[in-house]
Design an enzyme around this catalytic site. Structure first.
Site, PDB file in Angstrom:
ATOM      1  N   MET A 263       6.484   3.204   0.867  1.00 30.96           N
ATOM      2  CA  MET A 263       6.379   2.004   1.641  1.00 30.96           C
ATOM      3  C   MET A 263       5.738   2.662   2.921  1.00 30.96           C
ATOM      4  SD  MET A 263       6.654  -0.322  -0.143  1.00 30.96           S
ATOM      5  CE  MET A 263       7.017  -1.571   0.717  1.00 30.96           C
ATOM      6  N   PRO A 264       4.817   3.499   3.282  1.00 32.97           N
ATOM      7  CA  PRO A 264       4.438   4.033   4.588  1.00 32.97           C
ATOM      8  C   PRO A 264       3.849   2.854   5.160  1.00 32.97           C
ATOM      9  CG  PRO A 264       3.754   5.544   2.985  1.00 32.97           C
ATOM     10  CD  PRO A 264       4.108   4.575   2.306  1.00 32.97           C
ATOM     11  N   THR A 265       4.419   2.683   6.470  1.00 37.95           N
ATOM     12  CA  THR A 265       3.571   1.336   7.386  1.00 37.95           C
ATOM     13  C   THR A 265       3.272   2.143   8.582  1.00 37.95           C
ATOM     14  OG1 THR A 265       5.194  -0.073   6.538  1.00 37.95           O
ATOM     15  CG2 THR A 265       4.131  -0.519   8.337  1.00 37.95           C
TER      16      THR A 265
END
Lengths: 62, 62, 62, 62, 62, 62
Positions: free
Chosen positions: E1-3
């Site tokens: 879930m890289p943001t």
């Protein structure tokens, strides 16, 4: 002066983050035509018990 | 209601951060003419292996 | 490499922000003993209709 | 695609954060009429020695 | 879930940001071995009069 | 002292944000047992041309 903050689940190795920082800087300079020295990247390691999607913590998922 | 987020390399002592918070609040109130109680400051300690400039992590530098 | 993000209500003049940036950088370098060039400050102007305290938007207050 | 970042003093239990994430997601979907899966919430635990109000760290208060 | 949150000077065209988002997502998925759909990127356009380095706003530089 | 930053697509009315801020503050105080005045919420309106998921800007989607 692009500055990037990247949040990702904890557990990524320093080597992976190093590789990612190099790759993202390279692409940023290519597209924006800026100097590498102008690009700052800060990683934030997030625990799965601190990140929720749809109201459910990732630590609660399989 | 100025709110400041300050990212700095980990390793700064609580005393240094306390001194800095006091100084920054004082200057902010002087310039913006606001009450000290309206100023919030949050420090974030960043590991050198989580901060890259020019595509190189600070933990890799001399 | 201290990096500061400062959120404040919109309406402050560029002159005030310029004065504040200079003062905060000076104090940061004095306390942390770092070079001015290492200090980045980014201001974010926030509309009063986008900031709530106690569940009430600041645009709704007198 | 609302994304929330919530900073709070460290010490809150995973159960409390889980309960809060569920409640905030539910309210967000109700008001904004969006799907739960579109809501991301990231908690950041802040040490009292890293948060100042009025120029005084919270670790220095009674 | 890289943001990712990317702050850059205002003035970049939507096409440039689109190209950059695609490139950064591709590299992130390659290095971290994650799905493209898990990568969120948010750009923030910063005015030069809101960004200071070394205590000097970028709007004041040549 | 919970502080929330909420990023959402631009276009939400002040009324919706006001309703959401009130509801989120109420739930936060209920779960964390804190005073409403301790809760700050800052909304950031993000243009669809500044937010990408899966490498595609939301302005490019149907």
């Amino acid at each position: 002066m692009p500055t990037m903050h990247i949040e990702l689940f904890e557990g990524r190795s320093p080597e992976k983050k190093r590789e990612l920082a190099a790759a993202l800087t390279k692409e940023t300079c290519r597209v924006l035509e800026c100097e590498p020295g102008a690009v700052d990247i800060i990683f934030t390691d997030v625990k799965r018990e601190n990140w929720a999607t749809g109201g459910v913590m990732w630590s609660e998922r399989d």
